[in-house]
Design a protein around this motif. Structure first.
Motif, PDB file in Angstrom:
ATOM      1  N   ASP A   9      37.833  24.299  45.843  1.00 18.75           N
ATOM      2  CA  ASP A   9      38.300  23.265  44.909  1.00 18.75           C
ATOM      3  C   ASP A   9      39.239  22.285  45.627  1.00 18.75           C
ATOM      4  OD1 ASP A   9      40.521  24.881  45.272  1.00 18.75           O
ATOM      5  OD2 ASP A   9      40.941  25.168  43.148  1.00 18.75           O
ATOM      6  N   PHE A  10      39.039  22.110  46.930  1.00 20.42           N
ATOM      7  CA  PHE A  10      39.951  21.288  47.734  1.00 20.42           C
ATOM      8  C   PHE A  10      39.715  19.789  47.564  1.00 20.42           C
ATOM      9  CE2 PHE A  10      40.339  24.766  51.267  1.00 20.42           C
ATOM     10  CZ  PHE A  10      41.112  25.536  50.416  1.00 20.42           C
ATOM     11  N   SER A  37      30.153  23.033  47.776  1.00 25.64           N
ATOM     12  CA  SER A  37      30.826  21.951  47.062  1.00 25.64           C
ATOM     13  C   SER A  37      32.319  22.105  47.269  1.00 25.64           C
ATOM     14  CB  SER A  37      30.509  21.984  45.566  1.00 25.64           C
ATOM     15  OG  SER A  37      31.247  20.975  44.885  1.00 25.64           O
ATOM     16  N   HIS A  38      33.035  20.997  47.203  1.00 21.64           N
ATOM     17  CA  HIS A  38      34.495  21.048  47.204  1.00 21.64           C
ATOM     18  C   HIS A  38      35.047  20.415  45.931  1.00 21.64           C
ATOM     19  CE1 HIS A  38      34.162  22.590  51.182  1.00 21.64           C
ATOM     20  NE2 HIS A  38      33.420  21.570  51.520  1.00 21.64           N
ATOM     21  N   GLU A  39      34.145  20.184  44.964  1.00 17.65           N
ATOM     22  CA  GLU A  39      34.525  19.491  43.737  1.00 17.65           C
ATOM     23  C   GLU A  39      34.687  20.439  42.558  1.00 17.65           C
ATOM     24  OE1 GLU A  39      35.224  16.333  44.098  1.00 17.65           O
ATOM     25  OE2 GLU A  39      34.489  16.328  46.160  1.00 17.65           O
ATOM     26  N   VAL A  40      34.818  21.737  42.825  1.00 12.55           N
ATOM     27  CA  VAL A  40      35.114  22.658  41.739  1.00 12.55           C
ATOM     28  C   VAL A  40      36.400  22.189  41.051  1.00 12.55           C
ATOM     29  CG1 VAL A  40      35.846  25.035  41.228  1.00 12.55           C
ATOM     30  CG2 VAL A  40      33.995  24.616  42.884  1.00 12.55           C
ATOM     31  N   ALA A  41      36.426  22.232  39.733  1.00 21.16           N
ATOM     32  CA  ALA A  41      37.658  21.881  39.021  1.00 21.16           C
ATOM     33  C   ALA A  41      38.774  22.810  39.501  1.00 21.16           C
ATOM     34  CB  ALA A  41      37.455  22.004  37.520  1.00 21.16           C
TER      35      ALA A  41
END
Lengths: 265, 265, 265
Positions: A9-10, A37-41
């Motif tokens: 989530d970075f 992905s790095h777009e995890v909430a």
């Protein structure tokens, strides 16, 4: 040298992802790094677990999956590695790895000798997970990294269920297109051309199709998604935005009747 | 073949990053390319410099760091390469590389023979930086790329300072989580459990903690961040959004007193 | 092992891009994967085609370009591979590859033996394109993948044109900086220091410059962009936002006169 996937989530605005990659490449030169992905909430463990479960089966045997969504960073929460389904999964012991716990063996990492010296305790991705990941990529057996555990934390299970008249599950993911991915197995659905869907007390009708382009502009469809579960889609725009729903919302499916459709007005 | 990191303000919607990578891979096959970020605010040199300074120490010796945030593209601004801290840094001569100028040697690139023929002068990332980067990755000595310089441009220094009653610095970065990263060394902070923070004329109290999860929901904490400097954080949401602050804002820290807290009304 | 570029409308929040990469790396270990972009607006074929056309010439001979923007996924639309300009292009047969159709040979893929078994028909990127891409990366000749075709779908052509008093074209792309990239060849422009631009019925004046930094803050400039076409730019902010225009809008250029400028008020 193996493949490492990275799921965090970075975000992609900061230096965090690059720092993790730099530490790994310094200690395991030639590793192939693939972003999931790095777009995890921020801090969303259910979303992380879903994405990892969806992506991991596409990677070859031996892949190391590193997932860092870690609101407890710096606390006493453990670092966990799981060997399951021919792959290795490295993550905080916070429930992220629930889907693999019963399918393989787990160890709590205990190798302070590997950790980077750090001024603070806020970035274990760089200071602990990355060097441990490099060690695994370099072929160190998991047994040497810590002690086996059987009490790893688990996310609460929230299984879909069926009764005589309807099927109930959850929206487990909303994708970029605004499609609603549910946890209801597609095979549970009867062979019917139309389905009634209840989301947030409202009933709507939807046509069962095999692919998006079958739908008319503005029509809601129900189809078998890429994970073999029921997916709901609105042709030409985001169904999530149209219905105003977020991941986690309950979904109920029933046979389409005059009654159920009447309720949706 | 070495590692090249890439840090730009190109975003990820355009073809710009891929064009740079294609030119590099065509001339230096097998290079390992790692993105630091492409989400730098357009033309923001301070942010670029901060991110590069934070990420670079994680990469192995010999890494080439290519930073292209270049509002002066096409003008007479020079292309600069710096050798410092065991790595090479390639960027426009616009101040981006300030942190390394006093720690190594600098050259102004003068190799038009390497540049791509181009219809325009708006994309030196693809047409000049990329072929020069490939040449460096291929092992060409930096001496052969241009002349040594000692007058490279510098960003204005804005150092934190201490006096008897307080410490003053700046928010140098706001991360995805809304944490405020400052330039105040953590070691400057006294051993006190509570601190008063002044941002935009308002005083607030904050509890000193070692990690985020120590904070209560909605509580402001002060902790040692991943770069060894003071970081301010709000449990459960973005402190930057809550306080309405942006990178660059001044921060003052003082001992917590009735007075200072009273000021924050 | 070769280079594969990846261009999709999958976004970076989902597991879709990683799933495609995992399948490719499992079947073609050691391939170099480069993202062009995954931020194409959902289903936007013109944008995809533009980005691919802009990025592809930067990559070395032999590169395989995989573009998956595929609103017809699951329907009878074909999978197309084109060999042109020394590279291979793999995409749905929906017009994406129009720029290469007349410059090389095309085949419709017909190799169900390569496809992944899948519960649904919504993710051919993972289930069909990825294994076919891996097969191409592994050196399989294109002839063995299907039958030659000459009737591939084409996007409607929308060519710029010149008459005695003006030049008309389109904004084919708006980049992250808000610059308007047109399809009007820069060489069509006379050697004049000032140009009148008509967008959405309004005329504006613009100064012809060679690079962005020549402009004054807030001034509109016309310059030769990175693809050799006319580009319009506003110093210090987004011209697209300032004028409220989107990709696809018509642009007319004429000699600057008192009349044309008067119209813009």
């Amino acid at each position: 040298m193996g493949i490492l996937t990275l799921l965090t989530d970075f975000g992609t605005r900061d230096y965090y992802v690059a720092a993790v990659k730099g530490v790994i490449l310094a200690a395991a030169p030639g590793a192939t790094l693939v972003d999931i992905s790095h777009e995890v909430a921020p801090g969303n463990l259910a979303e992380t677990s879903f994405l990892l479960q969806a992506a991991a089966p596409c990677f070859p045997t031996g892949t190391l999956h590193l997932a860092i969504v870690d609101p407890g960073v710096g606390s006493t929460r453990r670092l966990l590695v799981v060997e399951a389904a021919g792959c290795r999964f490295l993550a905080p012991d916070n429930g992220l790895l629930t889907p693999w716990l019963d399918r393989g063996r787990s160890w709590a990492i205990d190798r302070p000798d590997l950790y980077r010296e750090s001024p603070g305790a806020t970035f274990h991705g760089r200071d602990r997970f990355a060097p441990v990941a490099a060690t695994i990529l370099n072929g160190q057996p998991l047994d040497s990294l810590g002690s086996p555990v059987t009490d790893a934390l688990r996310l609460p299970a929230n299984r879909p269920r069926q009764d005589r008249s309807s099927t109930t599950g959850s929206v487990v993911h909303i994708d970029r297109f605004g499609n609603l991915v549910t946890d209801i197995p597609w095979t549970w659905l009867g062979r019917t051309g139309a389905v009634a869907i209840q989301v947030k007390a409202e009933w709507s009708g939807a046509r069962q199709v095999t692919h998006y382009a079958e739908l008319e502009e503005g029509e809601v469809g129900i189809l078998c998604g890429s994970l073999g579960t029921v997916e709901l889609s609105l042709r030409g725009r985001s169904l999530a935005a149209f219905w105003g729903v977020e991941a986690g919302v309950a979904v109920r499916l029933g046979p389409k009747s005059e009654d159920s459709v009447a309720c949706s007005s």
